[in-house]
Scaffold this active site. Structure first.
Site, PDB file in Angstrom:
ATOM      1  N   THR A   1       0.867  -1.180   0.000  1.00 35.85           N
ATOM      2  CA  THR A   1       0.000   0.000   0.000  1.00 35.85           C
ATOM      3  C   THR A   1       0.900   1.225   0.000  1.00 35.85           C
ATOM      4  O   THR A   1       2.037   1.173   0.479  1.00 35.85           O
ATOM      5  CB  THR A   1      -0.906   0.027   1.239  1.00 35.85           C
ATOM      6  OG1 THR A   1      -0.072  -0.048   2.394  1.00 35.85           O
ATOM      7  CG2 THR A   1      -1.855  -1.142   1.229  1.00 35.85           C
TER       8      THR A   1
ATOM      9  N   GLU B   1      -5.946  -3.609  -0.616  1.00 37.89           N
ATOM     10  CA  GLU B   1      -6.260  -4.749   0.249  1.00 37.89           C
ATOM     11  C   GLU B   1      -7.416  -5.586  -0.296  1.00 37.89           C
ATOM     12  O   GLU B   1      -7.732  -6.639   0.244  1.00 37.89           O
ATOM     13  CB  GLU B   1      -6.625  -4.247   1.659  1.00 37.89           C
ATOM     14  CG  GLU B   1      -5.453  -3.724   2.468  1.00 37.89           C
ATOM     15  CD  GLU B   1      -5.178  -2.235   2.226  1.00 37.89           C
ATOM     16  OE1 GLU B   1      -5.639  -1.712   1.194  1.00 37.89           O
ATOM     17  OE2 GLU B   1      -4.505  -1.621   3.069  1.00 37.89           O
TER      18      GLU B   1
ATOM     19  N   LYS C   1     -13.306  17.945  11.001  1.00 36.02           N
ATOM     20  CA  LYS C   1     -14.293  18.253  12.029  1.00 36.02           C
ATOM     21  C   LYS C   1     -14.217  19.732  12.365  1.00 36.02           C
ATOM     22  O   LYS C   1     -13.237  20.219  12.929  1.00 36.02           O
ATOM     23  CB  LYS C   1     -14.067  17.412  13.286  1.00 36.02           C
ATOM     24  CG  LYS C   1     -15.286  17.407  14.189  1.00 36.02           C
ATOM     25  CD  LYS C   1     -15.231  16.275  15.194  1.00 36.02           C
ATOM     26  CE  LYS C   1     -16.598  16.043  15.825  1.00 36.02           C
ATOM     27  NZ  LYS C   1     -16.589  14.868  16.707  1.00 36.02           N
TER      28      LYS C   1
ATOM     29  N   TRP D   1     -19.022  17.167  11.179  1.00 36.50           N
ATOM     30  CA  TRP D   1     -18.144  16.479  10.249  1.00 36.50           C
ATOM     31  C   TRP D   1     -18.318  17.043   8.838  1.00 36.50           C
ATOM     32  O   TRP D   1     -19.420  17.255   8.392  1.00 36.50           O
ATOM     33  CB  TRP D   1     -18.434  14.979  10.208  1.00 36.50           C
ATOM     34  CG  TRP D   1     -18.036  14.268  11.472  1.00 36.50           C
ATOM     35  CD1 TRP D   1     -18.878  13.790  12.431  1.00 36.50           C
ATOM     36  CD2 TRP D   1     -16.709  13.980  11.904  1.00 36.50           C
ATOM     37  NE1 TRP D   1     -18.158  13.207  13.443  1.00 36.50           N
ATOM     38  CE2 TRP D   1     -16.810  13.313  13.151  1.00 36.50           C
ATOM     39  CE3 TRP D   1     -15.440  14.226  11.381  1.00 36.50           C
ATOM     40  CZ2 TRP D   1     -15.713  12.876  13.861  1.00 36.50           C
ATOM     41  CZ3 TRP D   1     -14.343  13.781  12.094  1.00 36.50           C
ATOM     42  CH2 TRP D   1     -14.479  13.117  13.325  1.00 36.50           C
TER      43      TRP D   1
END
Lengths: 549, 549
Positions: free
Chosen positions: A190, A335, A444, A449
């Site tokens: 990754t 993944e 935030k 959010w």
């Protein structure tokens, strides 16, 4: 009671030989750097892969060994995929645009024994050699100037071998070994924007099941008659598994080498009659800009699969309305091999007005069979599938990783074996997943959010904006403030106040950027994703003189 | 080294629950006999299958047990597929048109513990009960008149239970067990025209891999937007695995019950907007005749998959030229789940003239990935892929049987594990298999081999011929003589001499029939195949008074 069906393992060598036998003369085209276009086919690819496998064995590669690549998407890279996996070794695709230290770290952890590198990436190969275990570097293209060695860590060196000469000395006959289909076939780290890079180890079984799923009509929909261009590089989750899906279908495969900017993509698509192309949004920004500026059209291109990052609705509209090319927005990750979901509209959406349809297509879509998905709140409780409630996306399936290669860190898997993706999203009543943000990219502000994807997608509706990145910067009072960085379209005059007005008109109050900054470019990873961690570090102390919000 | 991918088994319960979760409201339509049309969906099918699985457990069905069906293709039959397999039991589809003794033999060998039967087949269920182990018969539709028991072998009886009442008493909640994907899921006996019927035992893995292959663009090409009609009954290799492929794609599934003659098929296809239909040639003979006689057209029907017996070129022409419906000719057998090959033209065949294209499509086609094919001469040597050399077709793959259920007879598998199909054929340079005959149907006249399929296909080019069967009858002088039995099209006046002239003009001299006989009908098996063994017995002493040849 067990069934009475043959115990035939799903092996990549079987996939290759099937194509060689049934689709032998179906073309594989490749555009290596600084070389004429290569025109081979599945038969030739199988023969050359057998030669290469014999060569690898001659160089001491055994089952289970890792061989690394530092290369663009070419026929030779494809041959390495098949040759390594075919003899039970593992093709470890390294992203050549990683830092030298990262390459050295990855090659050391993987204990790569060989490195196959494009001439352009021999410097990166040196970094891999410094990792320690590499016994030789094979240069895929171009001539070798100077001493045919690569310096090694201990002051010594390893040989630098020319690929074609290596193949030329080998027989193209080989009886591929048979082994457990769960044997490792591919290794991909990754990108490692957070913490160290971690290796995902694909198996023959996972790759072949994934190829079946990718080829399905409602996913990439690959038939023998198609010409498929994986514009996601082969070091980016093995071109999203497209080379395997194309082999499975016997489709014509067009490997673009380094030709990934707008003009070059358009040229390859037109020259090769590409019908299906797949890649990240930033590539398509370049292509769309090129098509607009030249007036060129791509009549053979039927479908573009967009993944790797959220596809802005404006991109869907551009492809579908301006150019008559269907967009399918897909979601996944390294993944996950990488396919998780795809936003192919359902039969019942046939009558949707264009705008609602675009909104639907801008979601990440529904899981293909083989991928199970759930969203959970922070306490691990399932979140309702109402299209509004946000939770972390967790996945499970035969092509989802069960862990990382040689990694003892606390896993990202829960007690029931689900993999926590780090993505936040909703699932609607029809099962369409909508990723609202990466958990780490979420902002935030004053207790609310903010989805960075929502802000970026809106900004990109403005034709004057070519690219956008919304990030949170630390703020004592509000926790975080929203900074929107935009790259103006060439020749356009971006007016920040206009863009701000658009945000004010369309976003919740708390999602309106505190500041908008025009930049010449955004830092992107080798796979074309904007590196928000770099931006966050760069703009950490950026306090607006006059707050725009 | 093994990969690091999740060990998730491929299970049919996972397939069903995926569809319930992602395609929950996609319709499943069923036409049971003597009942209104049923309109359910994948969500409802999953809920009802869970109820049924609970009911089966209540009736003492354990993992590994066989539950038999004697039923048409309906939603209830589908629920039995999923419920039995879901709990690790095995759904044993019995062909209701077999003789009572065959049913009793099969049920006894399989040791079926339950029988699910349509009201129309309760008599056949009695035969199964006589087999010995059956503990109850569940009647799927209609009312139960008289005593609710079925007589058993020992003078006793077993209960006859109504299906819907059985389900009504159960919870629709069930956590499907997880087990090895190689666990048996389905049992289907070959029709047994030669020797005793033999059971083929499918596994979860084989069914799911097969479903992936069937759904691919170049095979059935099933997308969520399709409405799929499996006109191959569910007791005919589980409707060729189509219900599973439709579930995988989330396609609308139309189960026709007993409505398989021309008029009824046309009605269902039109009423349900069917886009893909699959079945044996004799069904399509009926449909084409109906369409011609009524002038009705089926605008939604995009594709017909023809398999189970050779598709005559005249049928391909009729569908494609007269009705605008694409034909894909497939080949396989019960032992192959059943998919082996499909004759989808390649990209390079795009420019073929119509006649050559039809000739290509009349071949059985190329193997899908997962099926390996070779042809061998009688000494077991590989025969060249030149489109002319004939050999026996052998196959290998994860959905090909490794043996028969509880069968100790010398196998039809060679030392390397290849299954000998009993079919003879050629493979051309492009990998297209052409089955020239069943080994046992081949006719040897004066030392020359005659392909019965070739003669029959030619006969059916004559519009006056609805069906044809070429068989060899013993002859002292020539070994065998060729007898051609033809069923004239309704209202047509068949002239044998005209047909003979056609044969003389187009066939090799030795392939011209010695005699042509018009018959009212041909004996067919429950799956619609002409029973040549019956014909051979019936006409064994048929010596032509005046030899036509």
């Amino acid at each position: 009671m067990l069934g009475l069906m043959m115990e035939r393992p799903l092996l990549l060598s079987g996939l290759l030989e099937h194509a060689a036998s049934v689709h032998g003369d179906r073309e594989i085209v490749s555009y290596p750097a600084d070389e004429p276009v290569y025109r081979g086919d599945y038969g030739k690819t199988a023969a050359r892969s057998r030669r290469l496998a014999n060569a690898m064995r001659g160089l001491g590669v055994h089952a289970g060994d890792r061989v690394a690549t530092l290369a663009c998407s070419t026929h030779r890279h494809l041959e390495i995929f098949y040759a390594a996996a075919g003899i039970g070794a593992i093709c470890h695709t390294i992203n050549p645009r990683l830092h030298a230290e990262q390459i050295a770290f990855i090659a050391a952890q993987a204990e790569d024994v060989l490195v196959f590198a494009d001439a352009a990436f021999v410097v990166q190969a040196e970094a891999a050699v410094r990792g320690g275990q590499v016994r030789a570097v094979v240069q895929l293209d171009g001539g070798i100037a100077g001493p045919a060695v690569v310096p090694a860590a201990n002051g010594g060196s390893v040989p630098l071998l020319p690929y074609e000469a290596l193949l030329a000395g080998q027989a193209d006959v080989l009886s591929w070994p048979e082994f457990d289909e769960n044997t490792a076939a591919g290794l991909c780290y990754t990108s490692g924007t957070t913490g160290k890079p971690r290796g995902v180890l694909y198996s023959h079984r996972s790759q072949i099941l994934h190829a079946f799923a990718v080829a399905l009509p409602d996913v990439a929909g690959i038939s023998e008659a198609d010409s498929v261009l994986p514009a996601a590089p082969m070091f980016h989750v093995q071109s999203w598994g497209i080379p395997y899906a194309a082999t499975l279908a016997g489709a014509r495969l067009v490997l673009p080498g380094p030709r990934l900017h707008g003009a070059a993509l358009a040229e390859v698509i037109a020259a090769e009659g590409v019908t299906i192309a797949l890649g990240v949004p930033t590539l398509w920004v370049g292509l769309i800009r090129y098509l607009r500026s030249t007036g060129q059209r791509l009549p053979t291109l039927r479908r573009v699969i967009v993944g790797g990052a959220a596809c802005p609705p404006s991109m869907i509209t551009a492809f579908q309305q301006e150019f008559g090319i269907e967009v399918r927005h897909a979601w996944g990750m390294t993944e996950m091999s990488p396919l998780g979901t795809i936003a192919t509209p359902c039969a019942k959406h046939g009558g949707l007005p264009e705008e609602a349809r675009t909104r639907l297509q801008a979601k990440q879509g529904r899981p293909v069979f083989g991928v199970e998905i759930r969203i959970e709140d922070e306490a691990g409780r399932p979140v309702p599938h109402d299209g509004r409630s946000i939770g972390e996306v967790k996945v499970r399936g035969p092509w989802v990783c069960s862990g990382y290669y040689r990694c003892d860190e606390p896993g990202t898997h829960d007690a029931e074996g689900w993999f926590a993706t780090g993505d936040l999203g909703t699932i609607d009543e029809d099962g369409f997943v909508h990723i609202t943000d990466r958990r780490k990219d979420l902002i935030k502000f004053a207790g609310e959010w903010i989805s960075s994807i929502e802000v970026e997608s809106l900004a990109m509706e403005n034709p004057a904006v070519m690219q956008a990145a919304a990030i949170g910067i630390p703020d004592e009072k509000w926790g975080e403030k929203l900074l929107l960085l935009v790259v103006p379209s060439p020749g356009s005059t971006m007016r920040e106040d206009e863009l701000l007005a658009l945000c004010r008109a369309r976003l919740a109050k708390w999602s309106v950027p505190t500041r908008i900054i025009c930049v010449a470019s955004l830092p992107t990873s080798a796979t074309g994703k904007v590196q928000k961690n770099v931006l966050r570090a760069q703009y950490a102390r950026c306090t607006p003189a006059v707050p725009l919000g």
